[in-house]
Enzyme design. Structure first.
Site, short mmCIF file in Angstrom:
data_model
loop_
_atom_site.label_atom_id
_atom_site.label_comp_id
_atom_site.label_asym_id
_atom_site.label_seq_id
_atom_site.Cartn_x
_atom_site.Cartn_y
_atom_site.Cartn_z
N ASP A 148 -1.39 6.56 6.33
CA ASP A 148 -2.49 5.72 5.85
C ASP A 148 -2.77 4.70 6.95
O ASP A 148 -2.00 3.78 7.18
CB ASP A 148 -2.07 5.03 4.55
CG ASP A 148 -3.16 4.11 3.99
OD1 ASP A 148 -4.21 3.94 4.65
OD2 ASP A 148 -2.95 3.56 2.89
N LYS A 185 -12.53 -1.36 6.36
CA LYS A 185 -11.86 -2.33 7.23
C LYS A 185 -12.41 -2.21 8.66
O LYS A 185 -13.07 -3.11 9.12
CB LYS A 185 -10.35 -2.13 7.20
CG LYS A 185 -9.67 -2.75 5.98
CD LYS A 185 -9.63 -1.87 4.77
CE LYS A 185 -8.99 -2.54 3.57
NZ LYS A 185 -8.31 -1.60 2.68
N TRP A 199 0.82 -1.22 0.00
CA TRP A 199 0.00 0.00 0.00
C TRP A 199 0.85 1.26 0.00
O TRP A 199 0.55 2.21 -0.74
CB TRP A 199 -1.00 -0.01 1.16
CG TRP A 199 -2.10 -0.98 0.89
CD1 TRP A 199 -2.36 -2.15 1.56
CD2 TRP A 199 -3.09 -0.91 -0.15
NE1 TRP A 199 -3.43 -2.80 1.00
CE2 TRP A 199 -3.90 -2.07 -0.05
CE3 TRP A 199 -3.36 0.01 -1.17
CZ2 TRP A 199 -4.98 -2.32 -0.92
CZ3 TRP A 199 -4.43 -0.25 -2.04
CH2 TRP A 199 -5.21 -1.38 -1.90
C1 LIG Z 1 -7.63 -1.15 1.57
C2 LIG Z 1 -6.50 -0.21 1.66
C3 LIG Z 1 -6.32 0.84 0.75
C4 LIG Z 1 -7.21 1.05 -0.46
O1 LIG Z 1 -8.49 1.37 -0.14
P1 LIG Z 1 -9.54 1.68 -1.30
O2 LIG Z 1 -10.73 2.11 -0.53
O3 LIG Z 1 -9.76 0.43 -2.07
O4 LIG Z 1 -8.99 2.77 -2.14
C5 LIG Z 1 -5.26 1.70 0.95
N1 LIG Z 1 -4.41 1.56 1.97
C6 LIG Z 1 -4.54 0.55 2.86
C7 LIG Z 1 -3.57 0.43 3.98
C8 LIG Z 1 -5.59 -0.36 2.73
O5 LIG Z 1 -5.71 -1.37 3.62
#
Ligand SMILES: *Cc1c(COP(=O)(O)O)cnc(C)c1O
Length: 360
Positions: free
Chosen positions: A171, A195, A100
């Site tokens: 993030d 999540k 990511w």
């Molecule tokens: C799932 C995830 C993303 C991407 O999320 P989207 O909503 O599909 O854009 C980005 N960073 C992390 C750490 C993730 O777990």
């Protein structure tokens, strides 16, 4: 009947919250209509979004000089939106610790000048960089990290030492609200909802006020943190149902005793899974250095990949789903987010022990 859903995302949500959503779907609090059907400008929805923000602020201890934005486009859109809003004609540093943060770094290159400040890709993203491996620019517009790598299962418990005056951008998509975090150490925190927060389609941005007002002139207004903050996340129609559901999740976490209590439960759940892996005599393996193993996403392999299909089939028979690993790393991945019960984790552990005893 509910099954045990170990999917990395969209992921399991608390049954009690979904039952409340079901009960309120057609008639929210006597309004004669559901949240999805209501004007976002009306009194009822205003109450919902303000309460969601207040509950989130209380849960995370968000200081008053931070703005909370409820946006759309997922965390991936933030990969571009962050440099658009924060680069300010300068350069930014990225630490790459998994799939990511690597995507975030690549996407930011479309927007402006970014530097790779450190990477653990050479070690298969199985650890975090140590301080001397990071080449940090003291003039950087910001330093970007991913504090929980959902695919590689690497979680940051200690933050890098950021040069004075450089805002840390994180993030937190896959571990926000899993434990207390000191928001004041960050310039900006972002997280996709699917999540630990709620339904896909909502992304949360928590941004320190002094970072507003720096967006490049080409930034569309729906992607501009300043215009979104000035309009209470309602420059246009916000993802109303997602905000409502997120608000119920925040209340549910508060009722559990807040993030310290949530953390305690998550520590116990993760320990059960890692102890099972480490106690399997090599039948199961997790490649991540012990001090940065994720409490939310546990990737593991079986000693013989030819057994993967049988493992997944037995899991399905026991109503354990979503365990297949990400295609880039293979094997298995158990995502054990806030809403995964200890009961679900015990069911997984029982399968792992039983399977290993028969196949090892
Ligand atoms: C799932 C995830 C993303 C991407 O999320 P989207 O909503 O599909 O854009 C980005 N960073 C992390 C750490 C993730 O777990």
């Amino acid at each position: 009947m509910r099954i045990f859903n170990f999917s990395a995302g969209p992921a399991v949500l608390p049954t009690a919250v979904l039952e409340q959503v079901r009960d309120e779907l057609l008639d929210w609090h006597g309004a004669g209509m559901g949240i999805m059907e209501m004007s976002h400008r009306g009194k009822d929805f205003s109450g919902v979004i303000h309460e969601a923000e207040a509950d989130l602020r209380a849960l995370m201890g968000i200081p008053s000089n931070y703005r909370v934005l409820f946006l759309q486009g997922g965390a991936t859109q933030q990969f571009a939106q962050i440099p658009m809003n924060l680069l300010d004609g300068r350069s930014a540093d990225y630490v790459v610790t998994g799939a990511w943060s690597k995507k975030a770094y690549k996407e930011a290159q479309h927007v402006g000048n970014v530097r790779l400040a450190g990477s653990t890709e050479g070690d298969g993203f199985s650890r975090l960089p140590v301080a001397h491996e990071l080449k940090l620019d003291p003039q950087a517009a910001y330093l970007h990290v991913c504090t929980n790598e959902t695919i590689h299962g690497v979680e940051m418990f200690d933050l890098p030492e950021v040069p004075v005056g450089v805002p840390l951008v994180a993030d937190m998509s896959s571990h926000i609200l899993s434990r207390p975090m000191d928001v004041s150490r960050y310039g900006l925190i972002y997280a996709g909802a699917q999540k630990n927060i709620g339904p896909a389609g909502l992304v949360l941005v928590i941004v320190r006020e002094d970072l507003l007002g720096k967006a490049s002139t080409i930034t569309p207004s729906v992607m501009n943190y300043t215009t979104m903050a000035d309009n209470g996340s309602m420059l246009n129609t916000p993802p109303t149902f997602g905000i409502y559901l997120a608000g119920l999740i925040f209340k549910n976490l508060k009722a559990q005793g807040g993030l310290a209590a949530v953390e305690e439960a998550n520590v116990a759940k993760a320990k059960r899974v890692y102890d099972t892996i480490d106690g399997s005599g090599g039948f199961y393996r997790n490649p991540v250095a012990v001090e940065c193993r994720s409490r939310m996403n546990v990737p593991f392999t079986l000693s013989d990949p030819a057994l993967d299909a049988a493992f997944l089939a037995e899991a399905a028979e026991r109503k354990l789903v979503g365990l297949k690993g990400h295609k880039s790393v293979g094997g298995m991945r158990a995502s054990i987010y806030n809403a995964m019960s200890l009961e679900g984790v015990e069911a997984l552990v029982a399968l792992m022990q039983d399977f290993a005893a028969r196949k090892a």
